[in-house]
Design a protein around this motif. Sequence first.
Motif, PDB file in Angstrom:
ATOM      1  N   ILE A 121     -11.402  29.184   8.012  1.00  0.00           N
ATOM      2  CA  ILE A 121     -12.260  28.069   7.607  1.00  0.00           C
ATOM      3  C   ILE A 121     -11.427  26.846   7.262  1.00  0.00           C
ATOM      4  N   ARG A 122     -10.376  27.035   6.465  1.00  0.00           N
ATOM      5  CA  ARG A 122      -9.523  25.910   6.076  1.00  0.00           C
ATOM      6  C   ARG A 122      -8.839  25.301   7.297  1.00  0.00           C
ATOM      7  N   THR A 123      -8.341  26.129   8.184  1.00  0.00           N
ATOM      8  CA  THR A 123      -7.615  25.626   9.349  1.00  0.00           C
ATOM      9  C   THR A 123      -8.541  24.857  10.280  1.00  0.00           C
ATOM     10  N   ASP A 124      -9.725  25.401  10.553  1.00  0.00           N
ATOM     11  CA  ASP A 124     -10.659  24.727  11.450  1.00  0.00           C
ATOM     12  C   ASP A 124     -11.138  23.407  10.853  1.00  0.00           C
ATOM     13  N   THR A 125     -11.224  23.336   9.539  1.00  0.00           N
ATOM     14  CA  THR A 125     -11.720  22.118   8.891  1.00  0.00           C
ATOM     15  C   THR A 125     -10.671  21.012   8.858  1.00  0.00           C
ATOM     16  N   TYR A 126      -9.473  21.331   8.431  1.00  0.00           N
ATOM     17  CA  TYR A 126      -8.505  20.284   8.117  1.00  0.00           C
ATOM     18  C   TYR A 126      -7.442  20.046   9.193  1.00  0.00           C
ATOM     19  N   ASP A 127      -7.299  20.957  10.152  1.00  0.00           N
ATOM     20  CA  ASP A 127      -6.269  20.786  11.185  1.00  0.00           C
ATOM     21  C   ASP A 127      -6.881  20.031  12.368  1.00  0.00           C
ATOM     22  N   HIS A 128      -6.792  18.708  12.349  1.00  0.00           N
ATOM     23  CA  HIS A 128      -7.427  17.892  13.381  1.00  0.00           C
ATOM     24  C   HIS A 128      -6.776  18.070  14.751  1.00  0.00           C
ATOM     25  N   ASP A 129      -5.553  18.587  14.809  1.00  0.00           N
ATOM     26  CA  ASP A 129      -4.872  18.804  16.085  1.00  0.00           C
ATOM     27  C   ASP A 129      -5.066  20.228  16.606  1.00  0.00           C
ATOM     28  N   ALA A 180     -16.526  37.357  11.795  1.00  0.00           N
ATOM     29  CA  ALA A 180     -16.002  36.328  12.687  1.00  0.00           C
ATOM     30  C   ALA A 180     -16.354  34.956  12.145  1.00  0.00           C
ATOM     31  N   VAL A 181     -15.483  34.003  12.437  1.00  0.00           N
ATOM     32  CA  VAL A 181     -15.700  32.599  12.076  1.00  0.00           C
ATOM     33  C   VAL A 181     -15.778  31.796  13.367  1.00  0.00           C
ATOM     34  N   VAL A 182     -16.768  30.943  13.469  1.00  0.00           N
ATOM     35  CA  VAL A 182     -16.881  30.042  14.611  1.00  0.00           C
ATOM     36  C   VAL A 182     -15.881  28.896  14.435  1.00  0.00           C
ATOM     37  N   ILE A 183     -15.010  28.725  15.424  1.00  0.00           N
ATOM     38  CA  ILE A 183     -14.010  27.661  15.380  1.00  0.00           C
ATOM     39  C   ILE A 183     -14.570  26.466  16.158  1.00  0.00           C
ATOM     40  N   PHE A 184     -15.070  25.487  15.440  1.00  0.00           N
ATOM     41  CA  PHE A 184     -15.726  24.346  16.072  1.00  0.00           C
ATOM     42  C   PHE A 184     -14.758  23.532  16.920  1.00  0.00           C
ATOM     43  N   ARG A 185     -13.498  23.463  16.502  1.00  0.00           N
ATOM     44  CA  ARG A 185     -12.520  22.663  17.246  1.00  0.00           C
ATOM     45  C   ARG A 185     -12.110  23.348  18.546  1.00  0.00           C
ATOM     46  N   GLY A 221     -20.765  21.291  13.655  1.00  0.00           N
ATOM     47  CA  GLY A 221     -21.194  21.940  14.890  1.00  0.00           C
ATOM     48  C   GLY A 221     -21.885  20.996  15.866  1.00  0.00           C
ATOM     49  N   LYS A 222     -22.199  21.521  17.039  1.00  0.00           N
ATOM     50  CA  LYS A 222     -22.824  20.714  18.088  1.00  0.00           C
ATOM     51  C   LYS A 222     -24.285  20.375  17.783  1.00  0.00           C
ATOM     52  N   HIS A 223     -24.825  20.993  16.722  1.00  0.00           N
ATOM     53  CA  HIS A 223     -26.206  20.715  16.340  1.00  0.00           C
ATOM     54  C   HIS A 223     -26.354  19.349  15.660  1.00  0.00           C
ATOM     55  N   PHE A 224     -25.237  18.746  15.229  1.00  0.00           N
ATOM     56  CA  PHE A 224     -25.326  17.503  14.458  1.00  0.00           C
ATOM     57  C   PHE A 224     -25.938  16.402  15.323  1.00  0.00           C
ATOM     58  N   PRO A 225     -26.910  15.642  14.786  1.00  0.00           N
ATOM     59  CA  PRO A 225     -27.580  14.605  15.596  1.00  0.00           C
ATOM     60  C   PRO A 225     -26.602  13.559  16.125  1.00  0.00           C
TER      61      PRO A 225
END
Length: 236
Positions: A43-51, A20-25, A169-173
């Motif tokens: 991975i590519r879709t979650d990273t580059y697809d801003h919409d 499984a891949v975590v989809i941050f968006r 991810g949500k861990h980012f300060p």
Amino acid sequence: MRPASVRNPRRYFGDNHTGAVVIFRDGNASVQFESMLERDWLIRTDTYDHDLKWIVAQPRVDAEKKGLPYEFDGRTRIWIPDFMRQRKGRDGQQDPRPVLVEVKPILSVHPDDPDEMEQELRRDYVVAKFEAIRLKALSRGYGFSLATEDEIRIQPSLRNADLMRRCAGKHFPERWEVEGRLAVLRLPRESGIRELERVLPTEIDAFSVALRLAWRGEIALAPMEVWTRATRFARV
């Protein structure tokens, strides 16, 4: 509306790679895959697809059948998409139609055969099959996308995607993100990570901040360049 999955890929037994891949968006939703190529597409879709709004693996697209019925080669067949992808509408507009996605190795789409005539016949068959699927998807109100290594495993952008996700991810300060956003506004529209580093407090990592803001869509990094601390960016 987000559909249910037809089956859980992790319970499918066979010669495959599941996970499984975590989809941050999508609020850190976990989307499962059945091959490493599918993993790379996620991975590519979650990273580059801003919409991106959400992704469902092996979605149920027909109320009665497990998959999408379509007619090809003289009979009715059932196609189960690998994924359904939904994007957000921009500027308050309605969300666009969801897209059914098939992820395939390039050799299964463009078969390689020593007999040129046989190879051409096989390719024509595959092309006709996916055209029938595409038309059926459109008739049901869906888009259709066929993705192979040629669209997914483009380097170095895929490696860059792995790198960017470490800061997505949500861990980012939160303080780093806020300070980074303010610092970028003080720089020229076209600048670089070295310049960003000079205007940030010394305890904040400028490279991580740049990746975070790029994931947010606030700055643009060239995806076909290897990202380093010397990378240039443009404020969006």
